[in-house]
Motif scaffolding. Structure first.
Motif, mmCIF file in Angstrom:
data_model
loop_
_atom_site.group_PDB
_atom_site.id
_atom_site.type_symbol
_atom_site.label_atom_id
_atom_site.label_comp_id
_atom_site.label_asym_id
_atom_site.label_seq_id
_atom_site.Cartn_x
_atom_site.Cartn_y
_atom_site.Cartn_z
ATOM 1 N N TYR A 100 2.666 -10.387 11.831
ATOM 2 C CA TYR A 100 1.982 -9.456 10.940
ATOM 3 C C TYR A 100 1.199 -10.186 9.855
ATOM 4 C CZ TYR A 100 1.203 -5.845 7.427
ATOM 5 O OH TYR A 100 0.612 -5.004 6.524
ATOM 6 N N SER A 101 0.017 -9.644 9.540
ATOM 7 C CA SER A 101 -0.767 -10.160 8.422
ATOM 8 C C SER A 101 -1.535 -9.008 7.786
ATOM 9 C CB SER A 101 -1.750 -11.249 8.888
ATOM 10 O OG SER A 101 -2.697 -10.721 9.798
ATOM 11 N N ASN A 102 -1.926 -9.194 6.540
ATOM 12 C CA ASN A 102 -2.711 -8.168 5.860
ATOM 13 C C ASN A 102 -3.499 -8.803 4.720
ATOM 14 O OD1 ASN A 102 0.199 -8.115 4.559
ATOM 15 N ND2 ASN A 102 -1.201 -7.349 2.976
ATOM 16 N N LEU A 103 -4.476 -8.080 4.227
ATOM 17 C CA LEU A 103 -5.214 -8.505 3.045
ATOM 18 C C LEU A 103 -4.726 -7.673 1.859
ATOM 19 C CD1 LEU A 103 -8.849 -8.965 4.436
ATOM 20 C CD2 LEU A 103 -7.001 -10.644 4.248
ATOM 21 N N GLY A 104 -5.484 -7.670 0.764
ATOM 22 C CA GLY A 104 -5.092 -6.888 -0.397
ATOM 23 C C GLY A 104 -5.175 -5.397 -0.123
ATOM 24 N N ASN A 105 -4.579 -4.618 -1.020
ATOM 25 C CA ASN A 105 -4.593 -3.163 -0.868
ATOM 26 C C ASN A 105 -6.011 -2.625 -0.685
ATOM 27 O OD1 ASN A 105 -1.898 -3.429 -1.343
ATOM 28 N ND2 ASN A 105 -1.845 -2.170 -3.190
ATOM 29 N N GLU A 150 0.829 -1.207 0.000
ATOM 30 C CA GLU A 150 0.000 0.000 0.000
ATOM 31 C C GLU A 150 0.862 1.255 0.000
ATOM 32 O OE1 GLU A 150 -4.115 -1.389 2.196
ATOM 33 O OE2 GLU A 150 -2.268 -1.383 3.380
ATOM 34 N N GLU A 151 1.983 1.203 0.731
ATOM 35 C CA GLU A 151 2.894 2.355 0.749
ATOM 36 C C GLU A 151 3.476 2.576 -0.641
ATOM 37 O OE1 GLU A 151 3.223 5.249 2.554
ATOM 38 O OE2 GLU A 151 3.626 3.973 4.298
ATOM 39 N N ALA A 152 3.804 1.489 -1.322
ATOM 40 C CA ALA A 152 4.320 1.600 -2.692
ATOM 41 C C ALA A 152 3.250 2.139 -3.628
ATOM 42 C CB ALA A 152 4.803 0.226 -3.168
ATOM 43 N N ALA A 153 2.014 1.733 -3.380
ATOM 44 C CA ALA A 153 0.912 2.171 -4.246
ATOM 45 C C ALA A 153 0.672 3.670 -4.166
ATOM 46 C CB ALA A 153 -0.368 1.421 -3.881
ATOM 47 N N VAL A 154 0.964 4.272 -2.994
ATOM 48 C CA VAL A 154 0.787 5.724 -2.863
ATOM 49 C C VAL A 154 2.087 6.467 -3.156
ATOM 50 C CG1 VAL A 154 -1.122 5.513 -1.253
ATOM 51 C CG2 VAL A 154 1.202 5.689 -0.346
ATOM 52 N N GLY A 186 -5.791 -10.104 22.363
ATOM 53 C CA GLY A 186 -5.932 -9.610 23.731
ATOM 54 C C GLY A 186 -6.506 -8.212 23.725
ATOM 55 N N ASN A 187 -5.825 -7.290 24.378
ATOM 56 C CA ASN A 187 -6.308 -5.905 24.426
ATOM 57 C C ASN A 187 -5.772 -5.050 23.281
ATOM 58 O OD1 ASN A 187 -3.665 -6.033 25.555
ATOM 59 N ND2 ASN A 187 -3.960 -4.039 26.503
ATOM 60 N N LEU A 188 -4.948 -5.650 22.411
ATOM 61 C CA LEU A 188 -4.338 -4.932 21.283
ATOM 62 C C LEU A 188 -5.192 -5.097 20.030
ATOM 63 C CD1 LEU A 188 -1.999 -3.412 19.909
ATOM 64 C CD2 LEU A 188 -0.837 -5.632 19.650
ATOM 65 N N ILE A 189 -5.625 -3.959 19.463
ATOM 66 C CA ILE A 189 -6.474 -3.955 18.279
ATOM 67 C C ILE A 189 -5.798 -3.123 17.196
ATOM 68 C CG2 ILE A 189 -8.747 -3.351 17.352
ATOM 69 C CD1 ILE A 189 -9.738 -3.401 20.318
ATOM 70 N N THR A 190 -5.664 -3.690 15.995
ATOM 71 C CA THR A 190 -5.029 -2.966 14.893
ATOM 72 C C THR A 190 -5.832 -3.128 13.609
ATOM 73 O OG1 THR A 190 -3.581 -4.902 14.536
ATOM 74 C CG2 THR A 190 -2.661 -3.057 15.794
ATOM 75 N N GLY A 191 -5.805 -2.088 12.770
ATOM 76 C CA GLY A 191 -6.490 -2.119 11.486
ATOM 77 C C GLY A 191 -5.523 -1.775 10.378
ATOM 78 N N GLN A 192 -5.743 -2.322 9.174
ATOM 79 C CA GLN A 192 -4.759 -2.220 8.095
ATOM 80 C C GLN A 192 -4.711 -0.865 7.402
ATOM 81 O OE1 GLN A 192 -4.889 -5.448 5.253
ATOM 82 N NE2 GLN A 192 -3.960 -4.203 3.636
ATOM 83 N N ASN A 193 -5.845 -0.233 7.164
ATOM 84 C CA ASN A 193 -5.899 0.949 6.302
ATOM 85 C C ASN A 193 -7.142 1.781 6.628
ATOM 86 O OD1 ASN A 193 -7.990 -0.615 5.183
ATOM 87 N ND2 ASN A 193 -6.544 -1.605 3.808
#
Length: 268
Positions: A231-236, A206-210, A245-252
């Motif tokens: 680490y994991s991710n889906l498509g752009n 995604e960083e390359a795409a921008v 646990g208590n840690l929540i992260t979102g891709q974009n």
């Protein structure tokens, strides 16, 4: 015979009365549970931490926080009765990334923000991050945008704040570029907070795409992996959020609502 009928009538009255009392008690308990749940939601105090950085490296362009990543979680939580405080490293006005305020980045949440004088006033007058006390809040949320890569990744007040929330086992949530602020955050044993944790965040693709791979001070995906994260991710641009646990992260940006929903669920 008359006495037998009298006894039967009395037993019937007593039984009916008992059932009525049980029914009233059960109804009362349900009402109490609803009131307790409603009160808990209305008592939620959440700290939003935004960037103070507005320069996109040496490009001469502006950056800041991404409006959608603030607005969607802000209204998701606000509409559930949460009391939200907004802080930045410098306090005062939080810079908005101009790209996130363009028509092609508009969403229902950004449209609502653009018509919300109260929310805009809060963004223009944020609190100073170093003055925030983790004990005053139930959770902390970091919206992204490229700005945090420059200031919040190295901000000692931010690091201490996240470590305190984590120690108290309170929800800590991040979306898009915001997981970068976990770079120097440690567990109590001195290991990286993200080590062995399932996380996501703005991907290298995604960083390359921008077109900013050579501009940003770090690549989020690489940093998380180097710190031992799973680490994991889906498509752009696909919506994707992970909770460990208590840690929540979102891709974009498209993942901001998912992060907010997981944060809300963690506070119930």
């Amino acid at each position: 015979m008359k006495s037998i009928k009298t006894i039967i009538l009395a037993v019937t009255i007593i039984t009916a009365s008992s059932c009525k009392d049980v029914k009233q008690e059960t109804t009362s308990e349900k009402v109490s549970e609803v009131k307790t749940e409603s009160k808990k939601q209305n008592d939620m105090k959440i700290l939003f931490v935004l960037t103070s950085h507005d320069k996109l490296g040496d490009t001469g362009k502006k950056t800041g926080f991404w409006v959608e990543e603030f607005a969607s979680p802000y209204y998701t939580l606000l509409d559930k009765g949460a009391k939200i405080t907004i802080a930045t490293p410098k306090g005062g006005a939080a810079p908005i990334d101009p790209s996130s305020d363009s028509p092609d980045a508009a969403t229902e949440s950004t449209d609502r923000y653009n018509s919300d004088a109260d929310a805009k006033a809060k963004i223009a007058n944020t609190e100073v991050l170093a003055d925030m006390n983790p004990n005053d809040f139930d959770a902390v949320f970091y919206p992204g945008g490229h700005g945090p890569l420059w200031d919040l990744t190295n901000d000692k007040a931010s690091v201490s704040l996240i470590e305190a929330f984590n120690h108290q086992e309170k929800p800590i949530a991040f979306v898009c570029h915001a997981p970068a602020v976990l770079k120097d955050v440690k567990n109590e044993n001195g290991t990286a907070l993200v080590k062995g944790k399932r996380v996501t965040g703005f991907s290298n693709a995604e960083e390359a795409a921008v077109g900013l791979t050579e501009v940003v001070p770090l690549l989020l995906e690489d940093m998380l992996i180097e710190n031992g994260a799973l680490y994991s991710n889906l498509g752009n641009w696909e919506p994707y959020a992970v909770q460990d646990g208590n840690l929540i992260t979102g891709q974009n940006p498209a993942s901001s609502e998912l992060v907010a929903e997981k944060l809300l669920e963690s506070l119930k």
